[in-house]
Each structure stands twice: as C-alpha cells, then as structure tokens.
Design an enzyme around this catalytic site. Structure first.
Site, PDB file in Angstrom:
ATOM      1  N   HIS A  37       0.830  -1.209   0.000  1.00 61.88           N
ATOM      2  CA  HIS A  37       0.000   0.000   0.000  1.00 61.88           C
ATOM      3  C   HIS A  37       0.867   1.263   0.000  1.00 61.88           C
ATOM      4  CE1 HIS A  37      -3.420  -2.568   0.772  1.00 61.88           C
ATOM      5  NE2 HIS A  37      -4.228  -1.512   0.721  1.00 61.88           N
ATOM      6  N   LYS A 103      -9.282  -8.457   8.766  1.00 63.67           N
ATOM      7  CA  LYS A 103      -9.857  -8.697  10.085  1.00 63.67           C
ATOM      8  C   LYS A 103      -9.616  -7.463  10.943  1.00 63.67           C
ATOM      9  CE  LYS A 103      -5.860 -10.903  12.210  1.00 63.67           C
ATOM     10  NZ  LYS A 103      -5.293 -12.078  12.841  1.00 63.67           N
TER      11      LYS A 103
END
Length: 174
Positions: A37, A103
């Site tokens: 990212h 998660k």
C-alpha cells in the site's frame, strides 16, 4: 441467507450489501499489505501508472505462505486491517476500490471513504488461513515481488466465505 458474489463489483453490488450479510466470493482478488500500500501511494504521488487496475476490485490484506506441492498457495489468513488505514481512503478514492478483506475494525477515515465512494469491508476468519487457502484456485505474483509474501498477488477465488463487517453506509459489526 448467503449471497453469491463475483468480482469485479459494481457500485450497486456493493451498496446492496448490509453489515452482517454472509457471502461467498468468487473471481479475481488482489492482495496487499502495508508495504505494498505504501508503494502504491508513492506511485500515485509521482503520477505513475499502478501495476494493477483496482477499479471495481477487492484487496485482500494477506501475506500468504509458500505453496505446498500441488497447491497454488499456502496458508492465507487475513492480517489486521488497521495497518492499511493510512492508505485505504486514498486507494478507495483514486483507484475505485470496491472491497477490502481482512480482520479487525477500521478507522473513521476509512469508513468515511467507504460511504462516499461505495466500498465495503469483508471480514475473513482469523486463524483459518489453511481453510481459506482451499478457496484459492490460482495465485500469481503481479507486482513488487521483492516484498516476498507482501508482494501483490492476483488470486482467483472460488466460494470464499466472508461476512460484511462494515457496509457502504458505515454500519459496522464492530
């Protein structure tokens, strides 16, 4: 009721989902953790073309284990998504990302971008990486191979079970 979904998504697909919906996902999904990212955002800063087209796609926050003989991938459990919170709003806005899989809860900035641009956050079951790998029928590194397991992989999924943890209206199971 379980919904069956396929990538790529439309904005209507995503906005039809509600927190708590159970789905099975098939199609192409890209992987990416914080190092990937960071590189994607650095490329955006420089005006460079990204190595993958994320328009209407999903990113799975995972660093898969090496593939055992006869399998396309090793254990592929979700990583904690909060590490991508500094980057996700920009990826959603500028790249047209429609879904994230991971998660843990997300920041208010991520939720705001999800609401504005039509993105959803799916929860995968933590600790079930070997089981999740059974839904991955093909895996190939497509960018940043020097990052090892944090490289961007193109995964082909068949019936990966997920839960809508945060919908495009900002409703959250957390």
């Amino acid at each position: 009721m379980k919904k069956i979904m396929h990538t790529p998504f439309t904005e209507n697909d995503i906005r039809s989902l509600k927190a708590g919906d159970r789905i099975t996902l098939s199609g192409v999904v890209y992987t990416g953790r914080d190092a990937a990212h960071k590189r994607l955002c650095a490329m955006l800063d420089k005006g460079e073309t990204l190595p993958v087209d994320l328009q209407n796609q999903a990113i799975y926050f995972v660093g898969p284990c090496p593939a055992p003989p006869g399998r396309p991938i090793g254990s592929a459990g979700p990583t904690t998504s909060g590490r991508m919170d500094a980057y996700s709003p920009r990826i959603i806005k500028e790249c047209g990302l429609r879904a994230m899989i991971g998660k843990g809860d997300r920041s208010e900035g991520v939720k705001d971008a999800m609401k504005e641009y039509g993105c959803v956050y799916f929860a995968a079951t933590g600790g079930a990486g070997a089981l999740i790998a059974n839904s991955i029928v093909k895996a190939e590194v497509v960018a940043f191979d020097d990052l090892g397991p944090e490289a961007i992989y193109k995964l082909e999924l068949e019936n990966l079970p997920l839960v809508v943890a945060i919908d495009a209206d900002g409703n959250s199971l957390y």
